[in-house]
Design a protein around this motif. Structure first.
Motif, PDB file in Angstrom:
ATOM      1  N   LYS A   1      14.331  45.862 -14.292  1.00 39.63           N
ATOM      2  CA  LYS A   1      14.326  46.383 -12.911  1.00 39.63           C
ATOM      3  C   LYS A   1      14.631  45.304 -11.867  1.00 39.63           C
ATOM      4  O   LYS A   1      14.759  45.604 -10.684  1.00 39.63           O
ATOM      5  CB  LYS A   1      12.961  47.004 -12.583  1.00 39.63           C
ATOM      6  N   LEU A   2      14.721  44.051 -12.287  1.00 39.81           N
ATOM      7  CA  LEU A   2      14.891  42.956 -11.336  1.00 39.81           C
ATOM      8  C   LEU A   2      16.148  43.120 -10.491  1.00 39.81           C
ATOM      9  O   LEU A   2      16.105  42.936  -9.267  1.00 39.81           O
ATOM     10  CB  LEU A   2      14.912  41.605 -12.060  1.00 39.81           C
ATOM     11  N   THR A   3      17.253  43.490 -11.091  1.00 37.40           N
ATOM     12  CA  THR A   3      18.505  43.657 -10.346  1.00 37.40           C
ATOM     13  C   THR A   3      18.358  44.713  -9.269  1.00 37.40           C
ATOM     14  O   THR A   3      18.839  44.533  -8.143  1.00 37.40           O
ATOM     15  CB  THR A   3      19.659  44.014 -11.305  1.00 37.40           C
ATOM     16  N   ASP A   4      17.669  45.821  -9.575  1.00 40.52           N
ATOM     17  CA  ASP A   4      17.455  46.885  -8.587  1.00 40.52           C
ATOM     18  C   ASP A   4      16.613  46.382  -7.413  1.00 40.52           C
ATOM     19  O   ASP A   4      16.906  46.691  -6.258  1.00 40.52           O
ATOM     20  CB  ASP A   4      16.763  48.088  -9.229  1.00 40.52           C
TER      21      ASP A   4
ATOM     22  N   LYS B   1      13.388  34.948   0.690  1.00 39.17           N
ATOM     23  CA  LYS B   1      13.460  34.482   2.075  1.00 39.17           C
ATOM     24  C   LYS B   1      14.387  35.414   2.834  1.00 39.17           C
ATOM     25  O   LYS B   1      15.254  36.058   2.242  1.00 39.17           O
ATOM     26  CB  LYS B   1      14.038  33.060   2.134  1.00 39.17           C
ATOM     27  N   GLN B   2      14.238  35.464   4.155  1.00 39.63           N
ATOM     28  CA  GLN B   2      15.142  36.252   4.990  1.00 39.63           C
ATOM     29  C   GLN B   2      16.328  35.406   5.407  1.00 39.63           C
ATOM     30  O   GLN B   2      16.193  34.218   5.650  1.00 39.63           O
ATOM     31  CB  GLN B   2      14.430  36.773   6.244  1.00 39.63           C
ATOM     32  N   LYS B   3      17.483  36.074   5.487  1.00 38.82           N
ATOM     33  CA  LYS B   3      18.704  35.388   5.939  1.00 38.82           C
ATOM     34  C   LYS B   3      18.669  35.172   7.418  1.00 38.82           C
ATOM     35  O   LYS B   3      18.060  35.860   8.161  1.00 38.82           O
ATOM     36  CB  LYS B   3      19.930  36.216   5.566  1.00 38.82           C
TER      37      LYS B   3
ATOM     38  N   ALA C   1      12.717  48.051   3.052  1.00 42.92           N
ATOM     39  CA  ALA C   1      13.224  48.253   4.418  1.00 42.92           C
ATOM     40  C   ALA C   1      12.211  47.849   5.479  1.00 42.92           C
ATOM     41  O   ALA C   1      12.596  47.536   6.607  1.00 42.92           O
ATOM     42  CB  ALA C   1      13.630  49.713   4.612  1.00 42.92           C
ATOM     43  N   ASP C   2      10.923  47.822   5.140  1.00 41.85           N
ATOM     44  CA  ASP C   2       9.882  47.605   6.146  1.00 41.85           C
ATOM     45  C   ASP C   2       9.118  46.295   6.025  1.00 41.85           C
ATOM     46  O   ASP C   2       8.490  45.855   6.991  1.00 41.85           O
ATOM     47  CB  ASP C   2       8.874  48.757   6.094  1.00 41.85           C
TER      48      ASP C   2
ATOM     49  N   ALA D   1      18.282  42.607  -0.794  1.00 39.35           N
ATOM     50  CA  ALA D   1      19.510  42.033  -0.229  1.00 39.35           C
ATOM     51  C   ALA D   1      20.057  42.929   0.882  1.00 39.35           C
ATOM     52  O   ALA D   1      20.507  42.436   1.921  1.00 39.35           O
ATOM     53  CB  ALA D   1      20.556  41.841  -1.323  1.00 39.35           C
ATOM     54  N   LYS D   2      19.967  44.233   0.704  1.00 38.15           N
ATOM     55  CA  LYS D   2      20.430  45.179   1.729  1.00 38.15           C
ATOM     56  C   LYS D   2      19.604  45.054   3.009  1.00 38.15           C
ATOM     57  O   LYS D   2      20.039  45.489   4.064  1.00 38.15           O
ATOM     58  CB  LYS D   2      20.341  46.616   1.213  1.00 38.15           C
TER      59      LYS D   2
END
Length: 164
Positions: free
Chosen positions: A132-135, A162-164, A111-112, A141-142
């Motif tokens: 753990k990759l999917t987590d 990368k950032q969207k 988040a940060d 992604a969130k």
């Protein structure tokens, strides 16, 4: 530098600093931030590959001393080492952020971490067990990140985002 996660990070650095046939970075001399730097090997590697500056942070005072010592031994010119959680200081920004730590901590950072990333930058995460990759990818992604490159070695993964 013998652990798979370190090797995966260095392979990612080769692409995102030096470039290759499939990718030429816009900024070939990025400002690098190494979150949870440990011994400093990734920050030192980033500088040796061409980073214009490297800020290494860790909350463990022993890791900070080790990173400082290794910077001296390797005669880094642009590396700075601080005892702090980099993500508490959004004034420090880079084009390339490295974090080679456990998946649970990487998820907590999701988040940060974007607060420290310059536009168009890349986040390289390692220390991720394949299970753990999917987590990790879901948490990022969130927060507006998508995977650009995933590498695997043994039971470990490293992902460039990368950032969207």
């Amino acid at each position: 530098g013998m652990h798979e996660t370190t090797q995966l990070c260095i392979r990612q650095l080769l692409k995102y600093i030096r470039g290759n046939d499939a990718y030429t970075p816009e900024n070939r001399t990025p400002k690098v931030l190494d979150v949870g730097c440990g011994s400093g090997i990734l920050g030192i590697s980033a500088e040796k590959l061409g980073a214009s500056s490297v800020v290494m942070t860790d909350i463990d005072p022993c890791a900070v001393e080790s990173a400082k010592h290794n910077c001296e031994i390797n005669r880094t010119e642009h590396g700075q080492v601080f005892q702090k959680n980099l993500l508490d200081d959004s004034e420090i920004k880079g084009n390339l952020i490295l974090a080679n730590i456990m998946a649970e901590i990487l998820i907590a950072f999701s988040a940060d971490i974007g607060n420290n990333l310059l536009p168009g930058g890349t986040v390289i995460l390692s220390g991720i067990l394949k299970g753990k990759l999917t987590d990790v990818l879901s948490a990022y992604a969130k927060n507006g990140f998508f995977p650009d490159r995933v590498l695997e070695k043994g039971e470990w993964c490293a992902v460039a985002l990368k950032q969207k």
